[in-house]
Design a protein around this motif. Structure first.
Motif, PDB file in Angstrom:
ATOM      1  N   VAL A 254      -3.842 -10.589   1.836  1.00 20.44           N
ATOM      2  CA  VAL A 254      -4.038  -9.691   0.703  1.00 20.44           C
ATOM      3  C   VAL A 254      -5.224  -8.790   1.015  1.00 20.44           C
ATOM      4  O   VAL A 254      -6.315  -9.280   1.324  1.00 20.44           O
ATOM      5  N   GLY A 255      -5.023  -7.492   0.969  1.00 24.60           N
ATOM      6  CA  GLY A 255      -6.111  -6.569   1.236  1.00 24.60           C
ATOM      7  C   GLY A 255      -7.143  -6.571   0.116  1.00 24.60           C
ATOM      8  O   GLY A 255      -6.795  -6.691  -1.061  1.00 24.60           O
ATOM      9  N   THR A 256      -8.389  -6.455   0.479  1.00 24.59           N
ATOM     10  CA  THR A 256      -9.484  -6.394  -0.490  1.00 24.59           C
ATOM     11  C   THR A 256     -10.166  -5.042  -0.369  1.00 24.59           C
ATOM     12  O   THR A 256      -9.944  -4.292   0.584  1.00 24.59           O
ATOM     13  N   LEU A 257     -11.037  -4.734  -1.324  1.00 25.89           N
ATOM     14  CA  LEU A 257     -11.765  -3.468  -1.260  1.00 25.89           C
ATOM     15  C   LEU A 257     -12.700  -3.445  -0.061  1.00 25.89           C
ATOM     16  O   LEU A 257     -12.955  -2.383   0.512  1.00 25.89           O
ATOM     17  N   GLU A 258     -13.241  -4.607   0.310  1.00 27.77           N
ATOM     18  CA  GLU A 258     -14.121  -4.662   1.475  1.00 27.77           C
ATOM     19  C   GLU A 258     -13.328  -4.625   2.774  1.00 27.77           C
ATOM     20  O   GLU A 258     -13.799  -4.107   3.787  1.00 27.77           O
ATOM     21  N   ASP A 259     -12.120  -5.163   2.763  1.00 27.01           N
ATOM     22  CA  ASP A 259     -11.283  -5.199   3.954  1.00 27.01           C
ATOM     23  C   ASP A 259      -9.840  -4.861   3.573  1.00 27.01           C
ATOM     24  O   ASP A 259      -8.964  -5.722   3.544  1.00 27.01           O
ATOM     25  N   PRO A 260      -9.578  -3.573   3.253  1.00 27.44           N
ATOM     26  CA  PRO A 260      -8.222  -3.186   2.830  1.00 27.44           C
ATOM     27  C   PRO A 260      -7.250  -3.148   4.001  1.00 27.44           C
ATOM     28  O   PRO A 260      -7.655  -3.127   5.166  1.00 27.44           O
ATOM     29  N   ILE A 261      -5.969  -3.151   3.670  1.00 24.17           N
ATOM     30  CA  ILE A 261      -4.934  -2.979   4.681  1.00 24.17           C
ATOM     31  C   ILE A 261      -4.836  -1.490   4.995  1.00 24.17           C
ATOM     32  O   ILE A 261      -4.601  -0.677   4.103  1.00 24.17           O
ATOM     33  N   VAL A 262      -5.047  -1.126   6.248  1.00 22.26           N
ATOM     34  CA  VAL A 262      -5.132   0.275   6.652  1.00 22.26           C
ATOM     35  C   VAL A 262      -3.729   0.817   6.930  1.00 22.26           C
ATOM     36  O   VAL A 262      -2.919   0.175   7.609  1.00 22.26           O
ATOM     37  N   VAL A 263      -3.463   1.992   6.362  1.00 24.50           N
ATOM     38  CA  VAL A 263      -2.189   2.676   6.563  1.00 24.50           C
ATOM     39  C   VAL A 263      -2.497   4.061   7.124  1.00 24.50           C
ATOM     40  O   VAL A 263      -3.216   4.834   6.492  1.00 24.50           O
ATOM     41  N   ARG A 264      -1.987   4.373   8.281  1.00 23.07           N
ATOM     42  CA  ARG A 264      -2.265   5.659   8.916  1.00 23.07           C
ATOM     43  C   ARG A 264      -1.303   6.719   8.409  1.00 23.07           C
ATOM     44  O   ARG A 264      -0.161   6.434   8.078  1.00 23.07           O
ATOM     45  N   SER A 265      -1.788   7.953   8.364  1.00 20.43           N
ATOM     46  CA  SER A 265      -0.963   9.048   7.858  1.00 20.43           C
ATOM     47  C   SER A 265      -1.327  10.340   8.554  1.00 20.43           C
ATOM     48  O   SER A 265      -2.496  10.596   8.851  1.00 20.43           O
ATOM     49  N   PHE A 266      -0.301  11.176   8.787  1.00 23.77           N
ATOM     50  CA  PHE A 266      -0.513  12.498   9.351  1.00 23.77           C
ATOM     51  C   PHE A 266      -0.681  13.547   8.263  1.00 23.77           C
ATOM     52  O   PHE A 266      -1.086  14.669   8.538  1.00 23.77           O
ATOM     53  N   GLY A 267      -0.344  13.205   7.017  1.00 27.01           N
ATOM     54  CA  GLY A 267      -0.388  14.164   5.928  1.00 27.01           C
ATOM     55  C   GLY A 267      -1.508  13.882   4.953  1.00 27.01           C
ATOM     56  O   GLY A 267      -2.297  12.948   5.128  1.00 27.01           O
ATOM     57  N   ASP A 268      -1.554  14.697   3.896  1.00 26.58           N
ATOM     58  CA  ASP A 268      -2.608  14.540   2.900  1.00 26.58           C
ATOM     59  C   ASP A 268      -2.352  13.376   1.957  1.00 26.58           C
ATOM     60  O   ASP A 268      -3.264  12.901   1.296  1.00 26.58           O
ATOM     61  N   GLU A 269      -1.091  12.931   1.870  1.00 28.45           N
ATOM     62  CA  GLU A 269      -0.743  11.807   1.019  1.00 28.45           C
ATOM     63  C   GLU A 269       0.123  10.826   1.800  1.00 28.45           C
ATOM     64  O   GLU A 269       0.809  11.199   2.744  1.00 28.45           O
ATOM     65  N   GLN A 270       0.067   9.573   1.377  1.00 26.19           N
ATOM     66  CA  GLN A 270       0.893   8.543   1.994  1.00 26.19           C
ATOM     67  C   GLN A 270       1.358   7.583   0.901  1.00 26.19           C
ATOM     68  O   GLN A 270       0.545   7.058   0.150  1.00 26.19           O
ATOM     69  N   TYR A 271       2.675   7.402   0.802  1.00 28.27           N
ATOM     70  CA  TYR A 271       3.220   6.459  -0.164  1.00 28.27           C
ATOM     71  C   TYR A 271       3.305   5.079   0.476  1.00 28.27           C
ATOM     72  O   TYR A 271       3.819   4.927   1.587  1.00 28.27           O
ATOM     73  N   VAL A 272       2.805   4.101  -0.236  1.00 29.66           N
ATOM     74  CA  VAL A 272       2.745   2.730   0.261  1.00 29.66           C
ATOM     75  C   VAL A 272       3.583   1.853  -0.659  1.00 29.66           C
ATOM     76  O   VAL A 272       3.381   1.856  -1.880  1.00 29.66           O
ATOM     77  N   GLY A 273       4.517   1.121  -0.083  1.00 32.79           N
ATOM     78  CA  GLY A 273       5.344   0.200  -0.861  1.00 32.79           C
ATOM     79  C   GLY A 273       4.861  -1.222  -0.677  1.00 32.79           C
ATOM     80  O   GLY A 273       5.045  -1.813   0.388  1.00 32.79           O
ATOM     81  N   CYS A 274       4.232  -1.785  -1.695  1.00 25.91           N
ATOM     82  CA  CYS A 274       3.684  -3.138  -1.614  1.00 25.91           C
ATOM     83  C   CYS A 274       4.703  -4.131  -2.156  1.00 25.91           C
ATOM     84  O   CYS A 274       5.254  -3.940  -3.241  1.00 25.91           O
ATOM     85  N   THR A 275       4.947  -5.202  -1.404  1.00 25.76           N
ATOM     86  CA  THR A 275       5.830  -6.280  -1.859  1.00 25.76           C
ATOM     87  C   THR A 275       5.095  -7.608  -1.943  1.00 25.76           C
ATOM     88  O   THR A 275       5.721  -8.650  -2.062  1.00 25.76           O
ATOM     89  N   GLY A 276       3.766  -7.557  -1.886  1.00 28.81           N
ATOM     90  CA  GLY A 276       2.975  -8.769  -2.045  1.00 28.81           C
ATOM     91  C   GLY A 276       2.743  -9.506  -0.749  1.00 28.81           C
ATOM     92  O   GLY A 276       3.140  -9.081   0.331  1.00 28.81           O
ATOM     93  N   CYS A 277       2.069 -10.643  -0.868  1.00 27.60           N
ATOM     94  CA  CYS A 277       1.761 -11.506   0.264  1.00 27.60           C
ATOM     95  C   CYS A 277       2.072 -12.951  -0.112  1.00 27.60           C
ATOM     96  O   CYS A 277       1.501 -13.460  -1.088  1.00 27.60           O
ATOM     97  N   PRO A 278       3.008 -13.599   0.609  1.00 24.00           N
ATOM     98  CA  PRO A 278       3.781 -13.082   1.738  1.00 24.00           C
ATOM     99  C   PRO A 278       4.762 -11.999   1.305  1.00 24.00           C
ATOM    100  O   PRO A 278       4.933 -11.745   0.111  1.00 24.00           O
ATOM    101  N   ALA A 279       5.405 -11.371   2.270  1.00 21.20           N
ATOM    102  CA  ALA A 279       6.307 -10.251   1.988  1.00 21.20           C
ATOM    103  C   ALA A 279       7.400 -10.668   1.019  1.00 21.20           C
ATOM    104  O   ALA A 279       7.861 -11.811   1.025  1.00 21.20           O
ATOM    105  N   ASP A 280       7.775  -9.713   0.154  1.00 22.52           N
ATOM    106  CA  ASP A 280       8.834  -9.906  -0.855  1.00 22.52           C
ATOM    107  C   ASP A 280       8.439 -10.921  -1.917  1.00 22.52           C
ATOM    108  O   ASP A 280       9.295 -11.578  -2.511  1.00 22.52           O
ATOM    109  N   SER A 281       7.137 -11.049  -2.176  1.00 20.03           N
ATOM    110  CA  SER A 281       6.686 -11.921  -3.273  1.00 20.03           C
ATOM    111  C   SER A 281       6.953 -11.281  -4.634  1.00 20.03           C
ATOM    112  O   SER A 281       7.053 -11.983  -5.634  1.00 20.03           O
TER     113      SER A 281
END
Length: 206
Positions: A109-136
């Motif tokens: 689970v990403g935290t504010l101190e150690d978030p899950i990093v998502v790279r993007s080439f654009g100004d916005e990036q849509y992130v689809g979260c399904t929880g931890c573990p996946a599909d929770s």
């Protein structure tokens, strides 16, 4: 009963039905004719070819223009694709996942101190979260941007941060402050962004 009696009479008038004559060609002959033609197609991954421009040599959009197909042939994707599609194809042919299509890290689970990093080439990036573990839980779509890079899933609380990896000289006019500013009334928002209800959530809950 009527049709049973009428069928023989109709067949005599019109004559027997004859199947259309089809030119017969042996399978071996078809294979031989195919092999006689020059074999055009995409090169194999790792194979040197004039269609495969190395990624290190791509400097601008002009380097992503295809050569096109030979007259009288059907072009392949590699011969006719342009722009970002061609960049993605060239990357796959050279073993590079240009747009990083791997699924998000769901091992923690990403935290504010150690978030899950998502790279993007654009100004916005849509992130689809399904929880931890996946599909929770069902997919919760979050919008990270260069102005507001960190977002947190309201279902599981996992935090995600967008890392901009696009061109730095894109003419984007305003600064991208990643700091949260406290206005003194309990609200906090990113610089240059209007306040929303999310800005009034206590920082420890974000």
């Amino acid at each position: 009963m009527f049709l049973r009696r009428a069928a023989p009479a109709l067949s005599k008038r019109t004559g027997a039905f004859r199947p259309a004559v089809v030119a017969r060609r042996g399978f071996a002959g078809s294979v031989r004719r195919f092999e006689e033609r020059p074999r055009e197609g995409n090169p194999k991954p790792g194979e040197k070819d004039k269609l495969l421009t190395p990624l290190s040599e791509i400097k601008d959009e002009h380097d992503l223009m295809p050569p096109g197909a030979a007259p009288g042939t059907i072009p392949t994707d590699l011969e006719q694709a342009t722009g970002l599609e061609r960049l993605e194809i060239l990357g796959k042919m050279q073993g590079v996942d240009v747009f990083d299509m791997r699924p998000l890290d769901a091992s923690r689970v990403g935290t504010l101190e150690d978030p899950i990093v998502v790279r993007s080439f654009g100004d916005e990036q849509y992130v689809g979260c399904t929880g931890c573990p996946a599909d929770s839980h069902n997919v919760i779509w979050l919008t990270c941007s260069r102005d507001r890079p960190i977002e947190r899933c309201p279902e599981c609380g996992s935090a995600y941060q967008m890392e901009y990896v696009g061109p730095q000289d894109d003419g984007h006019g305003h600064g991208h402050g990643h700091d949260i500013h406290d206005s003194g009334d309990g609200a906090h928002n990113y610089e240059g962004e209007p306040k929303t209800m999310a800005d009034f959530v206590k920082p420890e809950y974000r």
